[in-house]
Write a protein that holds these residues in place. Structure first.
Motif, PDB file in Angstrom:
ATOM      1  N   MET A   1       0.928  -1.071   0.054  1.00  0.00           N
ATOM      2  CA  MET A   1       0.014  -0.064   0.049  1.00  0.00           C
ATOM      3  C   MET A   1       0.802   1.173   0.076  1.00  0.00           C
ATOM      4  N   LEU A   2       0.391   2.139  -0.867  1.00  0.00           N
ATOM      5  CA  LEU A   2       1.486   3.511  -1.067  1.00  0.00           C
ATOM      6  C   LEU A   2       0.766   4.761  -0.227  1.00  0.00           C
ATOM      7  N   PRO A   3       1.498   5.248   0.759  1.00  0.00           N
ATOM      8  CA  PRO A   3       1.099   6.411   1.304  1.00  0.00           C
ATOM      9  C   PRO A   3       0.846   7.615   0.362  1.00  0.00           C
ATOM     10  N   ARG A   4       0.131   8.655   0.695  1.00  0.00           N
ATOM     11  CA  ARG A   4      -0.071   9.654  -0.383  1.00  0.00           C
ATOM     12  C   ARG A   4       1.210  10.156  -0.894  1.00  0.00           C
ATOM     13  N   SER A   5       2.236  10.277  -0.077  1.00  0.00           N
ATOM     14  CA  SER A   5       3.369  10.978  -0.406  1.00  0.00           C
ATOM     15  C   SER A   5       4.310  10.081  -1.532  1.00  0.00           C
TER      16      SER A   5
ATOM     17  N   ALA B   1       8.397  -4.505   3.750  1.00  0.00           N
ATOM     18  CA  ALA B   1       6.911  -3.693   3.414  1.00  0.00           C
ATOM     19  C   ALA B   1       6.173  -4.534   2.087  1.00  0.00           C
ATOM     20  N   ALA B   2       6.687  -5.674   1.770  1.00  0.00           N
ATOM     21  CA  ALA B   2       5.873  -6.420   0.543  1.00  0.00           C
ATOM     22  C   ALA B   2       5.162  -7.400   1.468  1.00  0.00           C
ATOM     23  N   LEU B   3       4.042  -7.468   0.887  1.00  0.00           N
ATOM     24  CA  LEU B   3       2.658  -8.245   1.668  1.00  0.00           C
ATOM     25  C   LEU B   3       2.391  -9.330   0.580  1.00  0.00           C
ATOM     26  N   SER B   4       1.986 -10.586   1.253  1.00  0.00           N
ATOM     27  CA  SER B   4       1.139 -11.345   0.348  1.00  0.00           C
ATOM     28  C   SER B   4       0.007 -11.173  -0.071  1.00  0.00           C
ATOM     29  N   LEU B   5      -0.971 -11.528  -0.692  1.00  0.00           N
ATOM     30  CA  LEU B   5      -2.148 -11.314  -1.060  1.00  0.00           C
ATOM     31  C   LEU B   5      -3.029 -11.440   0.029  1.00  0.00           C
TER      32      LEU B   5
ATOM     33  N   ALA C   1      -6.114  -8.083   4.475  1.00  0.00           N
ATOM     34  CA  ALA C   1      -6.126  -7.916   5.931  1.00  0.00           C
ATOM     35  C   ALA C   1      -5.687  -6.588   6.204  1.00  0.00           C
ATOM     36  N   HIS C   2      -4.833  -6.039   5.716  1.00  0.00           N
ATOM     37  CA  HIS C   2      -4.179  -4.571   5.940  1.00  0.00           C
ATOM     38  C   HIS C   2      -5.187  -3.330   5.451  1.00  0.00           C
ATOM     39  N   ILE C   3      -5.881  -3.832   4.271  1.00  0.00           N
ATOM     40  CA  ILE C   3      -6.855  -2.838   3.890  1.00  0.00           C
ATOM     41  C   ILE C   3      -7.962  -2.529   4.733  1.00  0.00           C
ATOM     42  N   GLU C   4      -8.307  -4.069   5.205  1.00  0.00           N
ATOM     43  CA  GLU C   4      -9.660  -3.836   6.129  1.00  0.00           C
ATOM     44  C   GLU C   4      -9.081  -3.480   7.477  1.00  0.00           C
ATOM     45  N   ALA C   5      -7.884  -3.721   7.748  1.00  0.00           N
ATOM     46  CA  ALA C   5      -7.592  -3.009   9.096  1.00  0.00           C
ATOM     47  C   ALA C   5      -7.355  -1.610   8.979  1.00  0.00           C
ATOM     48  N   HIS C   6      -6.808  -1.058   7.932  1.00  0.00           N
ATOM     49  CA  HIS C   6      -6.776   0.294   7.847  1.00  0.00           C
ATOM     50  C   HIS C   6      -8.083   1.067   7.769  1.00  0.00           C
ATOM     51  N   TRP C   7      -9.068   0.580   7.015  1.00  0.00           N
ATOM     52  CA  TRP C   7     -10.271   0.946   7.105  1.00  0.00           C
ATOM     53  C   TRP C   7     -11.003   0.950   8.551  1.00  0.00           C
ATOM     54  N   ARG C   8     -10.782   0.049   9.069  1.00  0.00           N
ATOM     55  CA  ARG C   8     -11.357  -0.072  10.330  1.00  0.00           C
ATOM     56  C   ARG C   8     -10.878   0.770  11.542  1.00  0.00           C
ATOM     57  N   GLU C   9      -9.488   0.899  11.518  1.00  0.00           N
ATOM     58  CA  GLU C   9      -8.753   2.021  12.295  1.00  0.00           C
ATOM     59  C   GLU C   9      -9.127   3.375  12.096  1.00  0.00           C
TER      60      GLU C   9
ATOM     61  N   GLY D   1      -3.499   0.348  -8.311  1.00  0.00           N
ATOM     62  CA  GLY D   1      -4.930   0.549  -8.693  1.00  0.00           C
ATOM     63  C   GLY D   1      -5.281   1.163  -7.324  1.00  0.00           C
ATOM     64  N   PHE D   2      -6.454   1.591  -7.375  1.00  0.00           N
ATOM     65  CA  PHE D   2      -7.369   2.061  -6.210  1.00  0.00           C
ATOM     66  C   PHE D   2      -8.243   0.956  -5.835  1.00  0.00           C
ATOM     67  N   VAL D   3      -8.238   0.674  -4.525  1.00  0.00           N
ATOM     68  CA  VAL D   3      -9.374  -0.221  -4.048  1.00  0.00           C
ATOM     69  C   VAL D   3     -10.144   0.731  -3.125  1.00  0.00           C
ATOM     70  N   VAL D   4     -11.454   0.933  -3.572  1.00  0.00           N
ATOM     71  CA  VAL D   4     -12.382   1.773  -3.353  1.00  0.00           C
ATOM     72  C   VAL D   4     -13.540   1.002  -2.311  1.00  0.00           C
TER      73      VAL D   4
END
Length: 400
Positions: free
Chosen positions: A296-300, A312-316, A321-329, A359-362
């Motif tokens: 996941m890339l930060p805006r910067s 920083a490289a993650l498995s699928l 899980a990282h996306i879902e945790a980010h949205w939840r937090e 790509g953007f996950v929305v």
């Protein structure tokens, strides 16, 4: 459009550079334009490697260009001088980092301005006259009319240039249901369907502001007292960015867009998940071990193609899980920019991973909100146009 050798050289350079700000700098200077020089109704700016026939004649010993050129200048292979300078910046990034530390680098547009400012200070082609010049109307109480991003003089012919810089990422939102086969979007409507991920603006808004306001600043009578030279100034657009098409589709490109634009996709979490799983090779193959990483890339870090440390490289599965945790937090589901990664087996730094695609996950509600936002932006633009027309009519009316 860049020629093949230029594209290859740029790609090789980006993979060679290690420092993130230097990679962003190289992307800003050498990546393909977001706009088409042939179809956009204003001149485009280029830092290096682009000269019209008149420019080349001004510096050629014979006074003639070395080869026939098309009527519209397009990007060509960048110079060895710039290539070597970027490598030197990568070897010693402290001057660039020091300049970035003095500015407002948490905003992507301001960050890009700092990068270009740094490059212009070191350019052998231009003399930088002013950056971020506030233009005010002294006749109206010093009311701010706008800001000129860069004012410079081209050394080849001493031409005064006014550059307006922008970095934009737009996602194409297709109409929900075409009302009829004949309901084809016109150019302006298509531009409204390219929206920023936060839904704040559209390509149509940016084009209108460039043509109707920003590029006109140096020609306004009220601005002459603020300008460092009377001119005439040649206004040019420096617009870089990425266009994101719906996953598995090709968004309808506006005529003003360059065919060589930086390209990505967007999708909901479940759409991306299904697609990513379908693209996995056999689970036991060495290829999967080489290409099965995400980040996941930060805006910067939204500018240049990513180079990611192994940590920083993650498995699928970990990426989801990282996306879902980010949205939840965060307590809100916002569009997130992710990249698929591959490792270069012949690279000396075996721990690094390189971006393959982005790509953007929305969230699921993003597309319906985006379609509603398109109508809001269009109505706002139409209302502004009506006010401007009324103001023009009032200004031209005879006094009583």
């Amino acid at each position: 459009m860049r020629n093949d050798s230029g594209q290859q050289a740029y790609g090789e350079l980006i993979e060679t550079l290690r420092e993130a700000p230097v990679r962003d700098l190289a992307w800003l200077l050498l990546s393909a334009d977001l706009l088409s020089a042939a179809r956009f109704p204003a001149a485009l700016a280029h830092f290096d490697g682009v000269q019209a026939a008149a420019d080349i004649a001004a510096v050629s010993p014979q006074g003639l260009p070395p080869a026939p050129l098309p009527g519209v200048a397009e990007p060509v292979f960048h110079s060895r001088v710039l290539h070597d300078w970027l490598l030197a910046c990568d070897a010693n990034p402290e001057p660039l980092r020091e300049m970035l530390a003095r500015g407002e680098s948490h905003r992507l547009g301001r960050y890009a301005e700092q990068l270009l400012h740094f490059a212009l200070l070191h350019s052998p082609r231009f003399d930088l006259i002013a950056a971020g010049l506030q233009v005010r109307d002294v006749r109206r109480g010093n009311m701010t009319l706008g800001e000129c991003d860069f004012l410079l003089e081209r050394r080849a012919d001493r031409r005064l240039l006014h550059w307006e810089l922008a970095v934009k990422l737009y996602l194409f939102v297709p109409p929900e249901v075409p009302s009829s086969p004949s309901s084809v979007l016109d150019e302006r409507a298509i531009q409204f369907h390219w929206l920023g991920p936060n839904l704040a603006d559209s390509l149509a808004d940016k084009v209108a502001r460039l043509l109707g306001h920003q590029l006109r600043l140096t020609s306004l009578d009220a601005a002459r007292s603020a300008l460092p030279a009377p001119g005439p100034w040649l206004p040019q657009v420096y617009l870089k960015g990425w266009l994101f098409h719906p996953l598995g589709q090709r968004g309808t490109l506006p005529q003003v867009a360059s065919e060589a634009h930086g390209r990505g996709w967007w999708a909901t979490l479940d759409e991306w998940w299904v697609h990513a799983h379908s693209m996995l090779p056999g689970r036991q193959t060495s290829q999967r071990r080489q290409t099965g990483a995400w980040a996941m890339l930060p805006r910067s870090r939204w500018l240049a193609p990513a180079r990611v440390d192994a940590c920083a490289a993650l498995s699928l599965d970990a990426m989801r899980a990282h996306i879902e945790a980010h949205w939840r937090e965060r307590g809100v589901a916002e569009p997130l920019l992710i990249v698929s990664l591959a490792r270069r087996t012949d690279d000396a730094a075996a721990g690094d991973w390189f971006e393959c695609e982005r790509g953007f996950v929305v969230p699921d509600f993003w597309a319906p909100r985006a379609r509603h936002r398109i109508e809001e932006l269009r109505e706002r633009a139409d209302a502004a146009a009506r006010r401007a027309l009324a103001q023009t009519a009032d200004d031209g009316a005879p006094s009583i």
